[in-house]
Design an enzyme around this catalytic site. Structure first.
Site, mmCIF file in Angstrom:
data_model
loop_
_atom_site.group_PDB
_atom_site.id
_atom_site.type_symbol
_atom_site.label_atom_id
_atom_site.label_comp_id
_atom_site.label_asym_id
_atom_site.label_seq_id
_atom_site.Cartn_x
_atom_site.Cartn_y
_atom_site.Cartn_z
ATOM 1 N N ARG A 26 -1.257 -2.185 -6.823
ATOM 2 C CA ARG A 26 -1.543 -3.484 -6.201
ATOM 3 C C ARG A 26 -2.557 -4.264 -7.043
ATOM 4 N NH1 ARG A 26 -1.099 -4.424 -0.771
ATOM 5 N NH2 ARG A 26 -3.336 -4.764 -0.432
ATOM 6 N N HIS A 83 -3.862 -9.525 2.623
ATOM 7 C CA HIS A 83 -5.291 -9.706 2.861
ATOM 8 C C HIS A 83 -5.452 -10.945 3.743
ATOM 9 C CE1 HIS A 83 -6.410 -7.507 -1.133
ATOM 10 N NE2 HIS A 83 -6.061 -6.680 -0.169
ATOM 11 N N LYS A 109 -2.521 -1.965 7.854
ATOM 12 C CA LYS A 109 -3.944 -1.640 7.902
ATOM 13 C C LYS A 109 -4.716 -2.658 8.731
ATOM 14 C CE LYS A 109 -7.928 -0.867 4.875
ATOM 15 N NZ LYS A 109 -8.414 -0.839 3.476
ATOM 16 N N ARG A 150 0.845 -1.186 0.000
ATOM 17 C CA ARG A 150 0.000 0.000 0.000
ATOM 18 C C ARG A 150 0.888 1.247 0.000
ATOM 19 N NH1 ARG A 150 -2.162 -3.734 3.562
ATOM 20 N NH2 ARG A 150 -4.271 -4.477 3.021
ATOM 21 N N HIS A 153 -2.561 3.099 -5.168
ATOM 22 C CA HIS A 153 -3.140 1.834 -4.703
ATOM 23 C C HIS A 153 -3.445 0.908 -5.871
ATOM 24 C CE1 HIS A 153 -5.465 -0.877 -2.131
ATOM 25 N NE2 HIS A 153 -5.017 -0.199 -1.102
ATOM 26 N N TYR A 191 -0.490 -19.790 10.244
ATOM 27 C CA TYR A 191 0.047 -20.983 9.588
ATOM 28 C C TYR A 191 0.379 -20.685 8.132
ATOM 29 C CZ TYR A 191 0.040 -25.612 7.393
ATOM 30 O OH TYR A 191 0.362 -26.720 6.669
#
Length: 406
Positions: free
Chosen positions: A338, A361, A273, A246, A335, A371
């Site tokens: 991305r 995300h 974020k 970002r 942005h 994990y």
């Protein structure tokens, strides 16, 4: 009328003993002399309903004079006669004063934001407060949270809606409700009177941020190569593109976050974020950017320092401004780089979970997220290497800071 027993002379001559002792003035007013020398007024009475004996402190002597103490005791006796507990009455008055002065929407918001510092970034906290300052606090900042009613808040927000700022209204509703939920949890209000106020407004149509199609990457790189751009800004542009981060995450990158031995960029949770630490495998191209910028900022805390104050990082809007100058206004934003990476990698049929992990995300399953971060790191490195080589190939010979091939 009470029959007074104490005199100012007796009070002034009272001296501490090895035990606390009490001098009585009559009808419940007491003068307590403590072993440490403190002199305290006390009103002793029976609760109007339970009939239990209760002591209510009235203050210390000589701050509270004999005359003032008698007046306070008279007021308390009057309340008892009216079947009102004077101690509870005083606490209710204090609560009301706090409500009017300390438990206003603005102050409760600041208290709530202070609790969020470990979960959301400083920039996001500033953004939240700034939005409330612009649209809410002028009208409602001084209103106690107990007095906030849905119709009043809706009236204020309707003015924002009439300006066509539907997304702003949506965010404001969410933010005010988080403040009110905090107020409920802290015992400042019994219920959140603002729950559901979003239903009073037009729902905004979701619009994705503009982003270039994968086929337009060569045009972007060609334009950037020929653009009159400061070297630090150029390095930041390429860094953000290669790392898929970002704008704020890239602009505020520090040398302390780079692990050169393991070739990793470790962004702490405070800057993310989602409030989760993010680890990015650094490709040869990303490392080449760092080597190129080292002579400029290697002795500074931030990799991409500000021109005005090199001790501070570049602004998160730096790349947005650069893209506008290059003629991409309306076509893409910082942005959007991305989105460009995500679309390209999905078209190349990389594992969607790996792409999502690279974009930081995360889902709601904390155990699974932890994990996956460990499990995917090797596969993410392979994907990031492909993406960096793809960027270099798309440049078609145009100069890039990150260029490493012969």
């Amino acid at each position: 009328m009470a029959k007074y027993k104490l005199t100012d002379k007796a009070l002034k001559s009272a001296k501490p003993n090895d035990k606390d002792y009490v001098l009585t003035d009559g009808e419940g007013l007491q003068f307590r002399v403590r072993t440490n020398g403190s002199l305290q007024w006390n009103f002793n009475y029976r609760h109007p309903f339970t009939k239990k004996r209760i002591n209510m402190g009235l203050g210390t002597y000589p701050t509270i004079s004999l005359k003032a103490a008698r007046e306070m005791a008279d007021e308390a006796r009057t309340l008892v006669a009216k079947r009102i507990d004077p101690k509870e009455h005083r606490e209710e008055h204090r609560r009301m004063v706090l409500e009017q002065t300390e438990h206003t929407l603005e102050k409760v918001t600041d208290n709530w934001l202070a609790t969020q510092q470990s979960t959301i970034t400083a920039d996001h906290i500033k953004d939240i407060r700034r939005s409330l300052e612009l649209h809410i606090f002028d009208d409602l900042g001084d209103v106690p949270v107990t007095k906030l009613k849905a119709p009043t808040v809706i009236t204020t927000l309707k003015r924002v809606e009439q300006q066509g700022k539907l997304e702003t209204v949506k965010r404001l509703c969410q933010r005010i409700n988080k403040v009110m939920t905090y107020a409920v949890n802290c015992g400042l209000v019994e219920t959140n009177n603002l729950a559901g106020i979003n239903a009073a407004f037009i729902s905004p149509t979701k619009e994705n941020l503009p982003a270039l199609a994968p086929t337009e990457l060569p045009e972007l790189l060609k334009t950037a190569s020929n653009a009159n751009m400061h070297k630090v800004t150029r390095a930041l542009f390429e860094w953000q593109l290669h790392t898929m981060t970002r704008p704020a995450e890239a602009a505020e990158a520090s040398w302390a976050e780079i692990d050169f031995e393991k070739q990793l960029w470790i962004i702490p949770k405070e800057r993310m974020k989602n409030g989760k630490e993010h680890i990015i495998p650094l490709t040869e191209h990303a490392l080449a950017i760092l080597e190129a910028i080292k002579p400029i900022s290697g002795h500074r805390p931030f990799i991409f320092p500000s021109d005005r104050d090199p001790k501070k990082p570049r602004n998160s809007q730096t790349i947005n401004a650069a893209l506008k100058r290059m003629g991409f206004k309306g076509r893409t934003v910082g942005h959007g780089l991305r989105s460009l990476a995500s679309t390209t990698l999905n078209e190349e049929e990389f594992d969607s979970d790996i792409i999502e992990a690279a974009l930081s995300h995360t889902g709601k399953d904390e155990v699974r997220n932890a994990y996956n971060r460990a499990k995917y790191l090797k596969r993410r490195r392979k994907m990031m290497n492909w993406w960096s080589k793809h960027i270099e190939k798309a440049a078609s010979g145009y100069m890039l800071i990150s260029k490493i091939s012969n």
